[in-house]
Design an enzyme around this catalytic site. Structure first.
Site, mmCIF file in Angstrom:
data_model
loop_
_atom_site.group_PDB
_atom_site.id
_atom_site.type_symbol
_atom_site.label_atom_id
_atom_site.label_comp_id
_atom_site.label_asym_id
_atom_site.label_seq_id
_atom_site.Cartn_x
_atom_site.Cartn_y
_atom_site.Cartn_z
ATOM 1 C CG ASP A 102 4.248 6.414 1.181
ATOM 2 O OD1 ASP A 102 5.343 5.940 1.541
ATOM 3 O OD2 ASP A 102 3.160 5.900 1.473
ATOM 4 C CG ASP A 104 4.266 0.259 0.575
ATOM 5 O OD1 ASP A 104 4.462 -0.621 -0.275
ATOM 6 O OD2 ASP A 104 5.027 0.454 1.549
#
Length: 548
Positions: A102, A104
């Site tokens: 991912d 963030d």
């Protein structure tokens, strides 16, 4: 129970057994129905008269206290390393050929200024677009108010911490910014248990009749605080309001901070203020690339935002490190919806209409779905390890439906372990465990004088439990524990993550063939000695890491 949740127990071999032995019940296990290894003094070898019983109990108390104080130095010699990786499930990195990430709070970490930005922007949207009173502008973001993993009762407008067995931790229920008295909580819920049908759905949302919302991602911290602040304003000013409408309006305002690009534009305009450069993301990616590992990125964030962030923390050549880059994926729908095709973006960010037959290195793709991703790459099963910070949106579907290995990034882990390594915490927790064992053994004495002594001990135990909570967060305590039990957050973490760590930089402490072994923690009917070996894998112990 994971290693972080049981760190005091895990610190040194024999710590718990020695604590139990301090209670003079022989080997310290008979009270739990476990056989002793050798001769033991009977539990009830005590004088029968009231004055003698009182003196006897306090002698046992003082002896246990002395024994606990002697234990602390040995526990302090086995501190846990905050930069270690902890395992819920056995996994060997030698089996991993493909690494996914991912964006963030996985590849990139943000400064404390970001949550203030989100809070202020959402608060202003409430005032300007939802016509909330301008007076709520006086509330500022408090980074020390909430923790992740809390549940919010949408209809009752209360925020609370729930354990792995659906029990509310009393003393952690807040309406607005004020704690709800235990008696009121028990009356409200007819006890402290929350029925399954009232809990949040699989992804932590309040839908399909569920009245609870669980806040699982790091971006939810300003949302919880804003909800509590607006609730507080209405309550303090005796304003009648509908809690369901408030929840929806705050949720929509927080969403609009993202959807309308307010957050993205602010970060791009002052990237040094909002992005923390300290995490060694490039070193991790370079290490994996040097060992021939495939890598991909799947994020919900937009392309230009990701490009600026990755260029800042990794370098302008960041795309050369990834075999596939997917933006605006709309997880968790990305993992379940088979209908959405991929779209390629050109260098100017323009979406192309070409049908995608191959996912090419160096290109950026938008949306798509996991089923098409698997078809185009052939990356299936336990050869893939995916890292993310959101237990539900990033990890749950991958481990349950597709057999990928999963790694959770839990930034709070580092700060919690540092607290757990302090002498004050270790002294408090060791004595709390010893006192609990003392209460368990001495409860057989039912005379009035003995019961008065036990009541004093229970009062001390209650005060100490409140103290241990405040070590982490004054309102809600640890992310991982509710008094004795794991939190609901930890239950989901244990289920959906094979390994977990504070940041990706922890991978630099291990080679790419390392095997992670979960600690065997005893069941209630098992001997504690079976689990009381010091962890020997990697660098979980602080002293080992420092020696290197």
């Amino acid at each position: 129970m994971t290693m972080a949740a049981a760190a005091v127990v895990a610190r040194g071999a024999g710590a718990r057994a020695a604590t139990a032995a301090a209670l003079r019940g022989g080997c310290g296990t008979a009270a739990r129905g476990r056989p002793c290894a050798g001769p033991a003094r009977p539990l009830c070898t005590a004088p029968g008269t009231a004055p003698d019983m009182k003196r006897y109990l306090w002698e046992r108390y003082r002896e246990a206290k002395r024994s606990t104080e002697e234990l602390v130095p040995s526990i302090m010699s086995n501190l846990l390393n905050p930069d270690a990786i902890f395992s819920n499930n056995e996994m060997s990195l030698s089996d991993i050929e493909i690494y996914g990430f991912d964006y963030d709070y996985t590849l990139v970490f943000y400064s404390k200024h970001l949550h203030t930005l989100i809070f202020n922007a959402a608060r202003d949207l409430l005032i300007n677009e939802h016509r909330y009173p301008a007076e709520i502008r006086k509330y500022e973001y408090d980074p020390n108010f909430a923790i992740r993993g809390l549940h919010y009762d949408v209809q009752r407008a209360v925020l609370m911490k729930i354990d792995a067995f659906h029990y509310i931790q009393l003393g952690t229920v807040y309406r607005g910014l004020s704690v709800v008295p235990d008696e009121e909580v028990i009356e409200m819920y007819e006890g402290s248990h929350v029925p399954l049908e009232q809990m949040s759905d699989f992804y932590g949302k309040s839908s399909h009749g569920n009245t609870m919302k669980q806040f699982m991602d790091i971006f939810s911290l300003p949302e919880m605080t804003l909800l509590s602040c607006v609730n507080e304003y209405f309550l303090k000013n005796n304003i009648d309001y509908e809690p369901v409408h408030l929840y929806k309006d705050v949720k929509d305002s927080i969403r609009d901070v993202h959807i309308k690009g307010i957050m993205y534009r602010a970060i791009e305009a002052d990237i040094e203020k909002y992005i923390c450069y300290a995490e060694q993301t490039r070193a991790v990616l370079a290490k994996l690339a040097d060992h021939g590992k495939k890598m991909f990125l799947i994020t919900n964030s937009p392309s230009s935002f990701v490009d600026k962030g990755m260029s800042y923390i990794v370098g302008k050549d960041w795309r050369d490190l990834f075999d596939v880059v997917i933006v605006q994926a709309e997880k968790p729908n990305f993992f379940n919806d088979k209908r959405r095709p991929f779209r390629k973006m050109n260098e100017k960010g323009v979406l192309l209409w070409d049908k995608i037959h191959k996912l090419q290195k160096g290109q950026i793709y938008k949306q798509g779905n996991l089923y098409e991703f698997l078809k185009l790459t052939g990356w299936r099963g336990s050869r893939v390890l995916y890292f993310g910070d959101h237990i539900y949106s990033d990890l749950a579907d991958l481990t349950l439906k597709h057999g990928w290995r999963t790694g959770a990034i839990i930034p709070e882990l580092r700060s919690e372990l540092k607290i757990m390594n302090t002498e004050q915490y270790i002294q408090t927790m060791t004595w709390l465990q010893t006192l609990t064992g003392l209460l368990e053994q001495m409860q057989v004495h039912r005379d009035a004088e003995s019961q008065l002594v036990l009541q004093e001990w229970k009062k001390e135990r209650k005060e100490m439990r409140e103290m241990t909570k405040s070590f982490f967060n004054a309102q809600f305590g640890s992310l991982f524990r509710t008094d004795q039990n794991p939190t609901y957050f930890l239950r989901r973490l244990s289920r959906f993550a094979d390994i977990y760590m504070a940041s990706l930089s922890c991978l630099l402490n291990y080679d790419v063939s390392h095997t992670f072994y979960p600690r065997r923690t005893p069941l209630q009917h098992e001997l504690p000695a079976w689990s009381e070996r010091p962890p020997t894998f990697g660098t979980p112990l602080l002293q080992e890491a420092q020696a290197k």
